[in-house]
Motif scaffolding. Structure first.
Motif, PDB file in Angstrom:
ATOM      1  N   PHE A 168       2.519   2.252  -2.295  1.00 12.97           N
ATOM      2  CA  PHE A 168       3.383   1.989  -3.442  1.00 12.97           C
ATOM      3  C   PHE A 168       3.546   3.242  -4.308  1.00 12.97           C
ATOM      4  O   PHE A 168       4.655   3.648  -4.643  1.00 12.97           O
ATOM      5  CB  PHE A 168       2.824   0.829  -4.278  1.00 12.97           C
ATOM      6  N   ALA A 222      -2.422  -2.181 -11.856  1.00 10.24           N
ATOM      7  CA  ALA A 222      -2.245  -1.520 -10.569  1.00 10.24           C
ATOM      8  C   ALA A 222      -2.604  -0.037 -10.679  1.00 10.24           C
ATOM      9  O   ALA A 222      -3.212   0.534  -9.773  1.00 10.24           O
ATOM     10  CB  ALA A 222      -0.808  -1.687 -10.080  1.00 10.24           C
ATOM     11  N   SER A 248      -1.868  -0.640   0.463  1.00 13.57           N
ATOM     12  CA  SER A 248      -0.649  -1.060  -0.225  1.00 13.57           C
ATOM     13  C   SER A 248      -0.521  -0.355  -1.566  1.00 13.57           C
ATOM     14  O   SER A 248       0.583  -0.037  -2.011  1.00 13.57           O
ATOM     15  CB  SER A 248      -0.603  -2.576  -0.382  1.00 13.57           C
ATOM     16  N   TYR A 249      -1.653  -0.063  -2.226  1.00 16.01           N
ATOM     17  CA  TYR A 249      -1.593   0.687  -3.479  1.00 16.01           C
ATOM     18  C   TYR A 249      -1.193   2.130  -3.225  1.00 16.01           C
ATOM     19  O   TYR A 249      -0.383   2.712  -3.938  1.00 16.01           O
ATOM     20  CB  TYR A 249      -2.946   0.637  -4.205  1.00 16.01           C
TER      21      TYR A 249
END
Lengths: 249, 384
Positions: free
Chosen positions: B254, B227, B250-251
């Motif tokens: 996060f 990730a 979404s990365y």
């Protein structure tokens, strides 16, 4: 007969009063390599933008096999199985070649699935294979920003191979390349043939002859002609519209 | 690559050993100071994560720091002797009494209109939990709005900057609830079993040092996951990542949230070592100072940004207390920033990496030197 990989049906998009793509209908069979020809402004790149979700169409449908993907978000279309190479090479410039390939081999798109370390043996082996195909093995630990123009293009082709989509869109893969580099690119693309369905935009006729099976000619956003290279080269309408009165190349 | 990682972990090990061994050489006064700087080092880690690795220049990190600080400070305020001795069943902060309308009931539930918010903070653990939860919630909501709408670059900086100033204004404005400009002072110590967070004790220093070590190593491990790699890819070329099928927002969300959580945690530790929480934590200058620390330390290196924050604060303290420099110390510190930005654009961390590469290179360099010699010999032969 092979299945139809990509179906485009009555696709249209307008920017203001300009119809950039007007009622384009075409089907591409599984495993086919189709070349898109057309003068500047013919709508080739716009058509690719529509297929890959970068631009939304005003009417018409796009199917990938049996799935309708019209106007989906880009990453969903990509995951459904369409990969794209841009006209201006687009790679992860601050990562090494190998890291670029590692990113492309992440199968699961979610953050939480990727909180682990390392890659499967299978993925690593595949990365080595692709490094060999695009001839970047001795550059594997070089930062992508330091690659030459040609090498950057091959790196992007490698990303697509690792992404392993069903259909690959290539927008002028040989732009700005030397003759030797063009030749090498043709070899790489020929090695992708059969494993993927390819749609290639290209201007370089020598290169087109090297790779093309079927050609679709776009003119002012519409499909003007479709056929094999010999029939296109002798097609009167194509000559008038795209090449003027002189013959090809 | 692998050997570089080994050197990296060696450096992290050295740093952790250094901060854990510092108490052997320092007295309590300096330990307390260094503990504050270690908290700033943690902020450096958070900035490096979001700016260096995600390419998101958040100019509102102070919001998350302040949120963490206030949440813990509210609990510690209620636990302080003055709050407990207001002659009511529930503890009541002194400033609420000073601000109370005549005839108001001296109870936490209803001394003023909003004071019921303080009720759950009677539990110290509620404050501790909220110190992480609140920054995470704010960051998640902000992140969802910003990154799902593909806002990027300088616009993210402007939005985060506006947000921290807005919250600062709200906190100052809610004087009866937050004590406004004055912030929360006169706090109790955090009690965990037999441990009390006496800011001048070695135990508190160790708490901060161990917390920083864990955050530092955790962040370093996080960026070496898949990730983490994908995050760096989205920083380099968002579009390319999107067309590879990755859900870019979404990365970003996060890592934005992880960075916020680290800031909230740092805010709580800061309350323990400095015994106050104030709206100055959400001043624009503080958030920008954090970015400067990271720039000097090297934003693309988590350890670099952390060390940068600690070093700058130590230099500031030293220089500002040197008699000859009392008048000009800000100019001296400013000069250091200018020199670093001019000559070490990748900061101290980048400089250290270059040194390491050069130091490890001799073997390979010698080989390529031979190649060069051979090449030039050939060239000479051709010319001759």
């Amino acid at each position: 007969m092979a299945a139809t990989a990509l179906t485009i049906d009555g696709l249209e998009v307008s920017f203001g009063s300009v119809k950039a793509v007007n009622n384009v209908t075409m089907t591409i069979a599984e495993g086919e390599l189709r070349v898109l020809l057309g003068a500047n402004g013919a709508g080739k790149t716009t058509l690719m933008d529509l297929i890959s979700g970068r631009t939304h169409s005003t009417s018409g449908h796009i199917h990938l096999y049996d799935t309708e993907i019209t106007n989906w978000q880009e990453h969903r279309i990509a995951r459904a199985g369409i990969g794209r190479k841009f006209q201006i090479p687009s790679v992860f410039r601050e990562l090494t070649v190998r890291q670029n390939f590692e990113v492309a081999s992440c199968r699961n798109p979610s953050v939480f699935a990727n909180l682990g370390f390392g890659f499967s043996r299978h993925a690593l082996a595949r990365i080595e294979e692709v490094l060999a195909i695009v001839d970047l093995r001795d550059k594997a630990d070089v930062t992508a920003a330091y690659l030459s123009h040609g090498q950057t293009q091959w790196l992007e082709l490698g990303l697509l191979m690792l992404q392993d989509p069903k259909v690959i869109l290539l927008d002028e893969p040989t732009a700005g390349m030397t003759a030797a580099e063009t030749k090498k690119t043709a070899n790489i693309i020929n090695s992708m043939r059969g494993k993927h369905t390819l749609l290639v935009v290209e201007h370089d006729m020598a290169f087109v002859r090297e790779i093309a099976e079927r050609i679709t000619v776009l003119h002012l956003g519409e499909v003007l002609a479709e056929g094999d290279i010999a029939s296109i080269e002798t097609n009167e309408a194509v000559r008038r519209a795209y090449l003027g009165s002189r013959s090809i190349s | 690559m692998a050997s570089r990682q080994r050197y990296d972990f060696l450096l992290y090990g050295l740093f952790v050993a250094a901060i854990l061994l510092a108490p052997l050489m320092l007295d309590e006064f300096w330990l307390n100071r260094i503990a504050k700087y270690l908290v700033f080092g943690m902020l450096g880690v958070a900035v490096a994560l979001s700016w260096g690795y995600a390419g998101i220049l958040n100019l509102g990190q102070g919001l998350f720091f302040g949120a963490g600080a206030y949440m813990l400070a509210m609990s510690l305020k209620l636990a302080s002797p003055t709050s407990l001795q207001q002659g009511s069943d529930t503890p009541v902060p002194d400033f609420m009494l000073w601000n109370a309308e005549p005839g108001a009931l001296t109870q936490l539930c209803c001394i003023n209109k909003g004071s019921f918010i303080w009720l759950p903070f009677q539990s110290q653990w509620f404050g501790v939990a909220m110190g992480i939860v609140l920054p995470v919630v704010i960051a998640t909501i902000t992140g969802l709005i910003v990154f799902r709408n593909r806002i990027s670059g300088v616009f993210v900086s402007i939005i985060t900057l506006a947000l921290v100033l807005l919250v600062r204004l709200l906190v100052i404005d809610a004087q009866p609830l937050t004590n406004g400009f004055n912030g929360l002072t006169d706090l109790a110590w955090l009690t965990i079993g037999a441990f009390q967070s006496d800011p001048y004790s070695r135990a508190t220093y160790y708490l901060v040092a161990i917390a920083l070590s864990l955050v530092l190593v955790g962040a370093r491990l996080l960026v070496s996951t898949r990730a983490g790699l994908i995050l760096q890819a989205t920083r380099d070329d968002e579009t390319r990542a999107r067309y590879l099928g990755l859900d870019v927002p979404s990365y970003q969300i996060f890592f934005f949230v992880v960075s916020a959580a680290i800031c909230g945690f740092a805010g709580m530790l800061y309350v323990m070592v400095s015994e106050f929480a104030s709206p100055t934590f959400m001043d624009l200058s503080f958030s920008i100072t954090m970015v400067v620390w990271a720039a000097v330390g090297g934003r693309s290196s988590i350890l670099g940004a952390c060390v940068g924050a600690i070093l700058i604060n130590m230099i500031e303290a030293k220089v500002s207390e040197t008699k000859a420099l009392v008048e000009v110390w800000k100019a001296v510190v400013g000069l250091i920033f200018v020199l670093v930005v001019l000559y070490l654009p990748r900061g101290l961390g980048g400089f250290a990496h270059d040194l390491l590469d050069r130091w490890r290179a001799p073997a390979t360099e010698a080989a390529s030197d031979e190649g060069l010699v051979a090449e030039s010999r050939d060239a000479l032969a051709e010319r001759g």
